[in-house]
Motif scaffolding. Structure first.
Motif, mmCIF file in Angstrom:
data_model
loop_
_atom_site.group_PDB
_atom_site.id
_atom_site.type_symbol
_atom_site.label_atom_id
_atom_site.label_comp_id
_atom_site.label_asym_id
_atom_site.label_seq_id
_atom_site.Cartn_x
_atom_site.Cartn_y
_atom_site.Cartn_z
ATOM 1 N N UNK A 286 -9.036 -26.873 -8.903
ATOM 2 C CA UNK A 286 -9.275 -25.562 -9.495
ATOM 3 C C UNK A 286 -8.019 -24.922 -10.072
ATOM 4 N N UNK A 287 -6.902 -25.051 -9.388
ATOM 5 C CA UNK A 287 -5.655 -24.406 -9.816
ATOM 6 C C UNK A 287 -5.083 -25.015 -11.094
ATOM 7 N N UNK A 288 -5.547 -26.197 -11.469
ATOM 8 C CA UNK A 288 -5.091 -26.792 -12.722
ATOM 9 C C UNK A 288 -5.444 -25.916 -13.930
ATOM 10 N N UNK A 289 -6.465 -25.062 -13.775
ATOM 11 C CA UNK A 289 -6.941 -24.237 -14.891
ATOM 12 C C UNK A 289 -6.290 -22.856 -14.943
ATOM 13 N N UNK A 290 -5.419 -22.555 -13.997
ATOM 14 C CA UNK A 290 -4.806 -21.215 -13.932
ATOM 15 C C UNK A 290 -3.782 -21.057 -15.055
ATOM 16 N N UNK A 291 -3.804 -19.920 -15.769
ATOM 17 C CA UNK A 291 -2.957 -19.743 -16.945
ATOM 18 C C UNK A 291 -2.159 -18.447 -16.963
ATOM 19 N N UNK A 292 -2.174 -17.666 -15.893
ATOM 20 C CA UNK A 292 -1.440 -16.398 -15.877
ATOM 21 C C UNK A 292 0.004 -16.662 -15.421
ATOM 22 N N UNK A 293 0.870 -16.977 -16.383
ATOM 23 C CA UNK A 293 2.239 -17.381 -16.097
ATOM 24 C C UNK A 293 3.151 -16.160 -15.967
ATOM 25 N N UNK A 294 4.378 -16.369 -15.474
ATOM 26 C CA UNK A 294 5.341 -15.275 -15.312
ATOM 27 C C UNK A 294 5.552 -14.524 -16.631
ATOM 28 N N UNK A 295 5.777 -15.269 -17.709
ATOM 29 C CA UNK A 295 6.071 -14.644 -18.998
ATOM 30 C C UNK A 295 4.882 -13.819 -19.494
ATOM 31 N N UNK A 296 3.682 -14.345 -19.335
ATOM 32 C CA UNK A 296 2.492 -13.618 -19.774
ATOM 33 C C UNK A 296 2.310 -12.346 -18.957
ATOM 34 N N UNK A 297 2.569 -12.421 -17.660
ATOM 35 C CA UNK A 297 2.445 -11.219 -16.832
ATOM 36 C C UNK A 297 3.459 -10.166 -17.238
ATOM 37 N N UNK A 298 4.672 -10.577 -17.608
ATOM 38 C CA UNK A 298 5.680 -9.614 -18.031
ATOM 39 C C UNK A 298 5.257 -8.901 -19.306
ATOM 40 N N UNK A 299 4.630 -9.631 -20.229
ATOM 41 C CA UNK A 299 4.113 -8.995 -21.444
ATOM 42 C C UNK A 299 3.023 -7.975 -21.107
ATOM 43 N N UNK A 300 2.175 -8.326 -20.144
ATOM 44 C CA UNK A 300 1.127 -7.389 -19.706
ATOM 45 C C UNK A 300 1.754 -6.125 -19.145
ATOM 46 N N UNK A 301 2.763 -6.280 -18.305
ATOM 47 C CA UNK A 301 3.425 -5.113 -17.719
ATOM 48 C C UNK A 301 4.090 -4.266 -18.785
ATOM 49 N N UNK A 302 4.714 -4.899 -19.774
ATOM 50 C CA UNK A 302 5.361 -4.153 -20.849
ATOM 51 C C UNK A 302 4.343 -3.333 -21.630
ATOM 52 N N UNK A 303 3.160 -3.871 -21.833
ATOM 53 C CA UNK A 303 2.124 -3.159 -22.580
ATOM 54 C C UNK A 303 1.424 -2.096 -21.744
ATOM 55 N N UNK A 304 1.550 -2.187 -20.423
ATOM 56 C CA UNK A 304 0.937 -1.175 -19.564
ATOM 57 C C UNK A 304 1.823 0.052 -19.386
ATOM 58 N N UNK A 305 3.077 -0.054 -19.811
ATOM 59 C CA UNK A 305 4.006 1.071 -19.647
ATOM 60 C C UNK A 305 3.574 2.253 -20.520
#
Length: 447
Positions: free
Chosen positions: A428-447
């Motif tokens: 199941x974890x082979x399909x996980x795609x929420x990487x560190x860099x993507x999460x940082x972009x999400x946080x930047x857009x939530x500011x």
């Protein structure tokens, strides 16, 4: 979105993480020994014992989303979003934990009173467990800091587990069930006090962040949409999927371990030594898992932990037939694997909360964490139920020499559930795609 915070201080990080010590010293006492306590101290049939454990966990699992649903709508200027649950829930949890080891022993209906005490404990434990877990997404907004906090929390959990495993030297000092009952009672008082103090200290160390966080309260329709968004998001489903199957891996091994040492190895004293070794290895490994989950992608680190779990459990089951070097190595490897299994996934769940918040404009942190906890508890309960069922089906009788069939069942359960659970998680974890860099972009857009 709640206010952005500077990185937590070391004291704040340790203070928050210490809540896991408070939760784990009571939870792991039951996780390690409850089934054994019911069958070998209270002399209740193992099949019925498994059902009792499963029913208590199912009721608990029902309460988790209820508390999550309520807490997503709660806010107090004095207790923030989650403080009220922890401050008032901690003493209830401590008292109900003590009751499990006192009331059924003197009751004329031990099955009824045990179930009642377990239900009260599971309900009060939910009041502190779910809010404390949900706080992780509230007090920090950085993926790597969350990874560090998750492993620090697990380190504190391991210290709580270490207290439990060391207590086993004391509890299993006597083979007499009456004496064991008294020793369990004495430890339950100590563990309950530790739990209460740790939980209060945990929230008070970060209470300003809880109070200063978002004060918005979702309406009912937003909450329903938030729940729907969880079940339509691939990354959220992967975390839920991994939570369930992780809970039927190493936890089943530890439930079987007491029976394995007492009956397969004919040495009850090995229970304490083996569990202590597992917990020490688990504790020492947490800095390594913390480093790996910050430097590399979290799901890759979690996959590595599951691979190690398969190797460790297979090695132990296939080579240990007496106390030997393989016993020591096997316990150590299981502990290291457990360190990764339980620390990394808790650093992934808050990231999914942020993703859902960014994409759907709904922040359902408590209900998502509740679903993670629910599936873990169902996994735990299923493992206990299956173990109890198979022991009864093959003729288990407490405190006597077991048949070859029973010994084979114990060894098989020790191996099969952990290996299958980890294999499914890896797929199941082979399909996980929420990487560190993507999460940082999400946080930047939530500011």
């Amino acid at each position: 979105m709640s206010a952005k915070f500077a990185p937590l201080s070391r004291l704040q990080s340790l203070g928050y993480a210490s809540g896991n010590f408070g939760k784990n010293i009571v939870a792991n006492t039951l996780g390690y020994f409850l089934l054994f306590y019911i069958t070998d101290v209270l002399a209740i049939d193992p099949k019925l014992a498994g059902i009792i454990v499963f029913v208590a966990l199912i009721v608990d699992a029902i309460l988790d989303p209820v508390i999550g649903f309520i807490s997503d709508r709660m806010y107090s200027h004095k207790f923030g979003k989650y403080g009220g649950f922890i401050v008032f829930g901690a003493p209830m949890c401590a008292l109900s934990f003590i009751a499990i080891f006192f009331i059924p022993v003197v009751s004329g209906s031990p099955i009824v009173t045990l179930l009642a005490c377990l239900l009260l404990f599971r309900a009060s434990y939910t009041l502190i467990d779910l809010p404390h877990n949900a706080l992780l997404s509230r007090i920090s907004h950085n993926s790597r800091e969350r990874a560090h906090l998750a492993t620090l929390r697990f380190c504190c959990s391991s210290i709580g587990s270490l207290c439990v495993s060391l207590a086993a030297f004391y509890v299993f000092e006597s083979d007499d069930s009456y004496e064991q009952a008294k020793l369990f009672q004495q430890f339950s008082i100590f563990a309950a006090i530790c739990s209460l103090v740790a939980m209060w200290g945990s929230w008070y160390s970060i209470k300003q962040r809880d109070i200063q966080g978002s004060q918005s309260v979702s309406n009912w329709s937003q909450q329903i949409r938030g729940i729907k968004s969880i079940f339509t998001d691939k990354q959220a489903l992967i975390i839920l999927f991994a939570s369930f199957f992780s809970a039927v891996s190493i936890p089943v091994f530890t439930k079987c371990f007491s029976f394995f040492c007492k009956y397969n190895l004919n040495d009850q004293s090995l229970i304490a030594g083996g569990l202590t070794l597992i917990v020490v290895a688990q504790t020492l490994s947490t800095p390594i898992w913390s480093h790996l989950s910050r430097r590399y992608e979290k799901h890759h680190t979690l996959i590595s932990a599951h691979l190690l779990s398969i190797i460790a459990v297979s090695f132990f089951t296939l080579t240990v037939y007496e106390f030997n070097f393989q016993f020591i190595v096997g316990c150590a490897l299981v502990g290291v694997a457990a360190g990764g299994l339980w620390s990394v996934i808790w650093g992934m769940a808050p990231d999914v909360v942020d993703k859902l918040n960014y994409e759907r404009n709904i922040r359902s942190e408590a209900i998502f964490i509740a679903l993670v906890v629910v599936l873990m508890k169902i996994g735990h309960g299923l493992g206990a139920t299956m173990l109890g069922y198979f022991l009864t089906a093959f003729g288990y009788d407490a405190n006597v020499e077991q048949s070859a069939d029973v010994l084979l069942v114990i060894r098989t359960m020790l191996f099969a559930f952990p290996v299958v659970g980890s294999l499914i998680c890896i797929i199941g974890l082979q399909q996980y795609q929420l990487l560190h860099a993507k999460h940082q972009l999400i946080q930047d857009n939530l500011k």
